[in-house]
Scaffold this motif. Structure first.
Motif, PDB file in Angstrom:
ATOM      1  N   GLU A  88      35.376   0.947  -8.456  1.00 14.02           N
ATOM      2  CA  GLU A  88      34.796   0.326  -9.647  1.00 14.02           C
ATOM      3  C   GLU A  88      33.306   0.612  -9.692  1.00 14.02           C
ATOM      4  O   GLU A  88      32.604   0.377  -8.702  1.00 14.02           O
ATOM      5  CB  GLU A  88      34.982  -1.190  -9.620  1.00 14.02           C
ATOM      6  N   SER A  89      32.837   1.112 -10.822  1.00 14.24           N
ATOM      7  CA  SER A  89      31.411   1.230 -11.054  1.00 14.24           C
ATOM      8  C   SER A  89      30.917  -0.135 -11.493  1.00 14.24           C
ATOM      9  O   SER A  89      31.481  -0.741 -12.403  1.00 14.24           O
ATOM     10  CB  SER A  89      31.114   2.248 -12.150  1.00 14.24           C
ATOM     11  N   ARG A  90      29.880  -0.625 -10.848  1.00  9.73           N
ATOM     12  CA  ARG A  90      29.348  -1.934 -11.216  1.00  9.73           C
ATOM     13  C   ARG A  90      28.315  -1.816 -12.336  1.00  9.73           C
ATOM     14  O   ARG A  90      27.836  -2.819 -12.847  1.00  9.73           O
ATOM     15  CB  ARG A  90      28.777  -2.608  -9.986  1.00  9.73           C
ATOM     16  N   ALA A  91      27.998  -0.566 -12.737  1.00 12.40           N
ATOM     17  CA  ALA A  91      27.028  -0.340 -13.798  1.00 12.40           C
ATOM     18  C   ALA A  91      27.708  -0.038 -15.139  1.00 12.40           C
ATOM     19  O   ALA A  91      27.051   0.050 -16.163  1.00 12.40           O
ATOM     20  CB  ALA A  91      26.105   0.815 -13.417  1.00 12.40           C
ATOM     21  N   SER A  92      29.043   0.149 -15.108  1.00 12.08           N
ATOM     22  CA  SER A  92      29.782   0.452 -16.337  1.00 12.08           C
ATOM     23  C   SER A  92      31.200  -0.089 -16.192  1.00 12.08           C
ATOM     24  O   SER A  92      31.538  -0.698 -15.193  1.00 12.08           O
ATOM     25  CB  SER A  92      29.807   1.961 -16.595  1.00 12.08           C
ATOM     26  N   ASP A  93      32.030   0.203 -17.173  1.00  9.19           N
ATOM     27  CA  ASP A  93      33.412  -0.273 -17.121  1.00  9.19           C
ATOM     28  C   ASP A  93      34.359   0.780 -16.523  1.00  9.19           C
ATOM     29  O   ASP A  93      35.566   0.704 -16.686  1.00  9.19           O
ATOM     30  CB  ASP A  93      33.893  -0.713 -18.504  1.00  9.19           C
ATOM     31  N   CYS A  94      33.821   1.749 -15.797  1.00 10.88           N
ATOM     32  CA  CYS A  94      34.622   2.804 -15.181  1.00 10.88           C
ATOM     33  C   CYS A  94      35.300   2.287 -13.918  1.00 10.88           C
ATOM     34  O   CYS A  94      34.667   1.674 -13.062  1.00 10.88           O
ATOM     35  CB  CYS A  94      33.735   3.994 -14.834  1.00 10.88           C
ATOM     36  N   TRP A  95      36.611   2.551 -13.810  1.00 10.33           N
ATOM     37  CA  TRP A  95      37.370   2.214 -12.599  1.00 10.33           C
ATOM     38  C   TRP A  95      38.521   3.193 -12.457  1.00 10.33           C
ATOM     39  O   TRP A  95      39.006   3.737 -13.445  1.00 10.33           O
ATOM     40  CB  TRP A  95      37.884   0.769 -12.643  1.00 10.33           C
ATOM     41  N   ARG A  96      38.952   3.447 -11.233  1.00 10.25           N
ATOM     42  CA  ARG A  96      40.074   4.334 -10.966  1.00 10.25           C
ATOM     43  C   ARG A  96      40.757   3.891  -9.679  1.00 10.25           C
ATOM     44  O   ARG A  96      40.097   3.461  -8.735  1.00 10.25           O
ATOM     45  CB  ARG A  96      39.629   5.793 -10.767  1.00 10.25           C
TER      46      ARG A  96
END
Length: 56
Positions: free
Chosen positions: A28-36
């Motif tokens: 999870e990126s804590r700076a955006s809504d990106c997750w995989r």
């Protein structure tokens, strides 16, 4: 300087959560809504990074 790479370094706070020990982790990126969900191989390296690449 010849051969140097010009660019900008940025801070990207990240979080990794174990979903299945040694097999799957949630990035999870804590700076955006990106997750995989990342698939990990027996060697401990990422095998599958969905929508980006897959190791052959």
């Amino acid at each position: 300087m010849p051969g140097s790479c010009a660019g900008t370094v940025v801070c990207n706070p990240q979080r990794y959560t174990c979903l299945e020990e040694g097999r799957r982790y949630l990035y999870e990126s804590r700076a955006s809504d990106c997750w995989r969900e990342l698939e990990i191989g027996a060697d401990g390296l990422v095998v599958d990074y969905p929508d980006f690449w897959r190791r052959g």
